[in-house]
Write an enzyme that holds these catalytic residues in place. Structure first.
Site, PDB file in Angstrom:
ATOM      1  N   GLU A 124      -6.657   3.346  -5.845  1.00  0.00           N
ATOM      2  CA  GLU A 124      -7.951   3.361  -5.170  1.00  0.00           C
ATOM      3  C   GLU A 124      -8.727   4.535  -5.741  1.00  0.00           C
ATOM      4  O   GLU A 124      -8.288   5.679  -5.659  1.00  0.00           O
ATOM      5  CB  GLU A 124      -7.766   3.540  -3.666  1.00  0.00           C
ATOM      6  CG  GLU A 124      -9.089   3.539  -2.950  1.00  0.00           C
ATOM      7  CD  GLU A 124      -8.987   3.919  -1.488  1.00  0.00           C
ATOM      8  OE1 GLU A 124      -9.782   3.419  -0.714  1.00  0.00           O
ATOM      9  OE2 GLU A 124      -8.113   4.739  -1.132  1.00  0.00           O
ATOM     10  N   HIS A 163     -10.957  -3.632   3.653  1.00  0.00           N
ATOM     11  CA  HIS A 163     -10.828  -3.201   5.045  1.00  0.00           C
ATOM     12  C   HIS A 163     -11.616  -1.927   5.337  1.00  0.00           C
ATOM     13  O   HIS A 163     -11.663  -1.495   6.491  1.00  0.00           O
ATOM     14  CB  HIS A 163      -9.347  -2.971   5.356  1.00  0.00           C
ATOM     15  CG  HIS A 163      -8.801  -1.808   4.591  1.00  0.00           C
ATOM     16  ND1 HIS A 163      -8.661  -1.827   3.216  1.00  0.00           N
ATOM     17  CD2 HIS A 163      -8.421  -0.569   4.984  1.00  0.00           C
ATOM     18  CE1 HIS A 163      -8.208  -0.653   2.811  1.00  0.00           C
ATOM     19  NE2 HIS A 163      -8.045   0.129   3.866  1.00  0.00           N
ATOM     20  N   ASP A 164     -12.181  -1.291   4.322  1.00  0.00           N
ATOM     21  CA  ASP A 164     -13.002  -0.085   4.536  1.00  0.00           C
ATOM     22  C   ASP A 164     -14.485  -0.404   4.467  1.00  0.00           C
ATOM     23  O   ASP A 164     -15.321   0.510   4.505  1.00  0.00           O
ATOM     24  CB  ASP A 164     -12.690   0.968   3.463  1.00  0.00           C
ATOM     25  CG  ASP A 164     -11.290   1.534   3.604  1.00  0.00           C
ATOM     26  OD1 ASP A 164     -10.786   1.615   4.741  1.00  0.00           O
ATOM     27  OD2 ASP A 164     -10.703   1.896   2.573  1.00  0.00           O
ATOM     28  N   ASP A 168      -3.044   4.517  -2.482  1.00  0.00           N
ATOM     29  CA  ASP A 168      -4.151   4.887  -1.601  1.00  0.00           C
ATOM     30  C   ASP A 168      -4.698   6.279  -1.934  1.00  0.00           C
ATOM     31  O   ASP A 168      -3.932   7.248  -2.032  1.00  0.00           O
ATOM     32  CB  ASP A 168      -3.625   4.889  -0.157  1.00  0.00           C
ATOM     33  CG  ASP A 168      -4.692   5.202   0.860  1.00  0.00           C
ATOM     34  OD1 ASP A 168      -5.570   4.360   1.039  1.00  0.00           O
ATOM     35  OD2 ASP A 168      -4.643   6.300   1.458  1.00  0.00           O
ATOM     36  N   ASP A 226       0.862  -1.178   0.000  1.00  0.00           N
ATOM     37  CA  ASP A 226       0.000   0.000   0.000  1.00  0.00           C
ATOM     38  C   ASP A 226       0.905   1.237   0.000  1.00  0.00           C
ATOM     39  O   ASP A 226       1.836   1.319   0.794  1.00  0.00           O
ATOM     40  CB  ASP A 226      -0.824  -0.003   1.289  1.00  0.00           C
ATOM     41  CG  ASP A 226      -2.260   0.373   1.060  1.00  0.00           C
ATOM     42  OD1 ASP A 226      -2.497   1.409   0.427  1.00  0.00           O
ATOM     43  OD2 ASP A 226      -3.144  -0.362   1.532  1.00  0.00           O
TER      44      ASP A 226
HETATM   45  C1  GLC Z   1      -8.074   4.795   1.902  1.00  0.00           C
HETATM   46  C2  GLC Z   1      -7.838   3.594   2.787  1.00  0.00           C
HETATM   47  C3  GLC Z   1      -8.482   3.846   4.112  1.00  0.00           C
HETATM   48  C4  GLC Z   1      -7.846   5.068   4.733  1.00  0.00           C
HETATM   49  C5  GLC Z   1      -7.922   6.274   3.792  1.00  0.00           C
HETATM   50  C6  GLC Z   1      -6.986   7.351   4.219  1.00  0.00           C
HETATM   51  O1  GLC Z   1      -9.402   4.959   1.608  1.00  0.00           O
HETATM   52  O2  GLC Z   1      -8.321   2.430   2.162  1.00  0.00           O
HETATM   53  O3  GLC Z   1      -8.397   2.756   4.980  1.00  0.00           O
HETATM   54  O4  GLC Z   1      -8.497   5.378   5.920  1.00  0.00           O
HETATM   55  O5  GLC Z   1      -7.540   5.937   2.465  1.00  0.00           O
HETATM   56  O6  GLC Z   1      -5.672   6.950   4.005  1.00  0.00           O
END
Ligand code: GLC
Length: 577
Positions: free
Chosen positions: A286, A352-353, A232, A130
């Site tokens: 993402e 995980h979100d 990310d 990540d």
């Molecule tokens: C992304 C991650 C998440 C995190 C956010 C800020 O969405 O998947 O878990 O809280 O970015 O880094």
């Protein structure tokens, strides 16, 4: 009053519209395929904090992962996407990085990392890291120096607004207790920008020095031999730094204002040229922007940016009162069509979100949990695109079932809890909603066996173990040939054995059926048919297929349907003659 939507983190990446003309869904031929390892891979997402704790501090660690590499190998997956393991004060479980070249103390040492990577590679498993560079931690040296003085050479690594100019134009923060993304810092009488929590200041990508720092960090990990990067929140990295005022209510569609701004594609091309093209790594962002065109611009090979992006349109449809199967089919079909001729998709329904796959998209009652988990797994492994599969879903792990605010650990959930309390919201209702939607639902410890703490840790776990570990765990499922775990292995193998499931043309059948999802996948004369019942009732799908010529390759019941009438949550994959 604005109702909090904990799924806003995914809504943030929602694809809002489509102005990309859908490509002709023509039949691909094996010899003309642009074959790539990352297209053929099944990616297993591993949440290190909750996977396996060897040193007994209640927090998962790299030694814990090393101890379970044979388990990961046994799943048949090709790559692991590991959530952040860098130095971090953990405001957001590692998504607030204070040292990009170090390992978080809770997780171990760089020697552990090297051993883990070696162990993965020895087993033929690739590692995707990540990369969190839309923002850093406020405890990163860059930020400490940046905030120390207006004249600091690091000032321009972040976004500052001097207070003499008055208050900066409102920006929405996804995690802040006040939703205000500007935080006042008295030290230099200025505000800094943070789209996420106030401990996650946004980096200034307009600054070439900052960009070079990021590329150097990527090279550091590339030189270590890692196999990919997951970028990310990257669609938010470039901003209009004139900071114009946005219209009232913009935060309801803020991806439109935050996503794909400025010179984002220029930065990605630079990153590709300086780093990605120099290593044998895959890259996935993402978020995929606001339109299919945005998504294509990120991933089309001739643009030399990224390999994949993932969009949240499908994931976002699951609500406490359910979702429409027709809608789900429509979204996946639309995306497949837009990427049939060019580009490559990511396939997922959980991470995980998000709350747990089976709780949101299946049925986690004792009667249907296993069968609906298997059905969803069949779906994810038989679509065109690279499947990203979240750890624990192979066991059919369910939502945590927390009922008290004290049970939660997630910064987003807790800050919003506080905010709602300040607003005078009915907190019982809010907690009920959290028990369906909070990100912590998918972050409870991995369930290895029925011993104390599910075999995750000998210490007190950082977040409570789901009490159903006594029945839902690896040890129990290893012994049962029909378990969700063993089914996962079978369906992954089916995908690996059938190139048609990776590259084959996708055709939706019986599209108006509100209960079932039926489609074929075709490549080089091989035709596979997938039938899925998304409901707890018997349902019939009229595909017009001659079942006397259909050979069952896999099903989630001992006897698979041979006529299109499907038992509750039945899934069948056939080869058609
Ligand atoms: C992304 C991650 C998440 C995190 C956010 C800020 O969405 O998947 O878990 O809280 O970015 O880094």
């Amino acid at each position: 009053m604005k109702i909090f939507n904990p799924l806003i983190i995914s809504a943030a990446f929602l694809l809002l519209g489509s102005n990309y003309s859908c490509a002709q869904n023509s039949l691909p031929h094996k010899d003309s395929l642009d074959r790539k390892w990352w297209k053929e891979a099944v990616v297993y997402q591993l949440y290190p904090r909750s996977f396996n704790d060897v040193d007994g501090d209640g927090i998962g660690d790299l030694k814990g992962i090393i101890a379970k590499l044979d388990y990961i190998k046994s799943l048949g997956v090709d790559a692991v996407w590991l959530n952040p393991i860098y130095g971090s004060p953990n405001d957001d479980n590692g998504y607030d990085v204070s040292d990009y070249r170090d390992i978080m103390k809770d997780f171990g040492t760089m020697a552990d990392f090297d051993a883990m990577l070696k162990g993965m590679h020895a087993r033929g498993i690739k590692l995707v890291m990540d990369l969190v560079v839309n923002h850093s931690s406020d405890e990163h040296e860059w930020f400490k120096k940046s905030r120390s003085s207006r004249n600091s050479p690091y000032r321009e690594y972040y976004h500052w607004w001097n207070a003499e100019k008055g208050k900066p134009p409102y920006r929405y923060s996804l995690f802040d207790v006040n939703h205000d993304a500007w935080r006042y810092d008295s030290l230099t009488n200025a505000y800094y920008l943070h789209y996420f929590s106030r401990k996650q200041p946004d980096l200034n990508w307009e600054n070439p020095k900052l960009r070079q720092e990021v590329y150097d960090i990527m090279k550091f990990w590339g030189d270590k031999g890692i196999d990919g990067f997951r970028l990310d929140a990257f669609q938010f990295a470039a901003k209009d730094t004139t900071f114009p005022a946005f219209p009232n209510g913009f935060e309801k569609n803020f991806t439109q204002y935050y996503g794909m701004q400025g010179n984002l594609h220029g930065y990605l091309q630079e990153m590709n040229q300086q780093v990605l093209s120099k290593y044998n790594v895959m890259s996935v962002a993402e978020g995929a922007g606001n339109t299919f065109e945005d998504a294509h611009n990120l991933v089309d090979a001739d643009r030399n940016e990224l390999n994949m992006a993932y969009a949240f349109e499908a994931v976002d449809i699951a609500k406490p009162d359910g979702y429409s199967v027709l809608h789900l089919k429509q979204i996946f079909t639309k995306w497949d069509s837009a990427f049939a001729a060019k580009g490559w998709l990511s396939i997922f329904l959980a991470n995980h979100d998000q709350a747990r796959l089976v709780t949101r998209f299946g049925n986690d009652s004792p009667e249907f949990r296993a069968v609906s988990s298997k059905m969803l797994t069949t779906f994810l492994m038989t679509m065109r695109g690279t499947p990203y599969y979240y750890n624990g879903d192979e066991l059919g792990m369910t939502n945590a079932g927390f009922s008290k605010a004290e049970d939660y650990r997630d910064v987003q959930t807790l800050n919003e809890y506080q905010r709602q309390k300040n607003l005078g919201t009915d907190m019982q209702k809010y907690l009920q909603r959290m028990s369906f939607e909070s990100r912590d639902n998918s972050r409870t410890p991995f369930q290895w066996n029925n011993s104390k703490n599910a075999g995750f840790s000998t210490g007190k776990p950082w977040i409570a173990v789901n009490p159903n570990y006594t029945t839902i765990n690896v040890a129990a499922q290893e012994k049962d040939g029909n378990s969700t775990l063993n089914y996962f292995r079978k369906v992954v193998k089916l995908r690996k054995d059938n190139l048609a499931l990776v590259y084959g043309k996708y055709t939706l059948l019986d599209g108006q059926n509100a209960d079932t999802y039926s489609y074929t996948r075709e490549l080089d004369g091989k035709k596979l048919l997938v039938l899925l019942n998304f409901t707890s009732n018997v349902a019939t799908t009229n595909t017009g297929v001659d079942f006397s010529k259909a050979n069952v390759l896999l099903g989630n019941y001992p006897q698979s349907s041979k006529n299109g009438t499907l038992k509750p949550y039945e899934a069948v994959v056939y080869e058609l003659k």
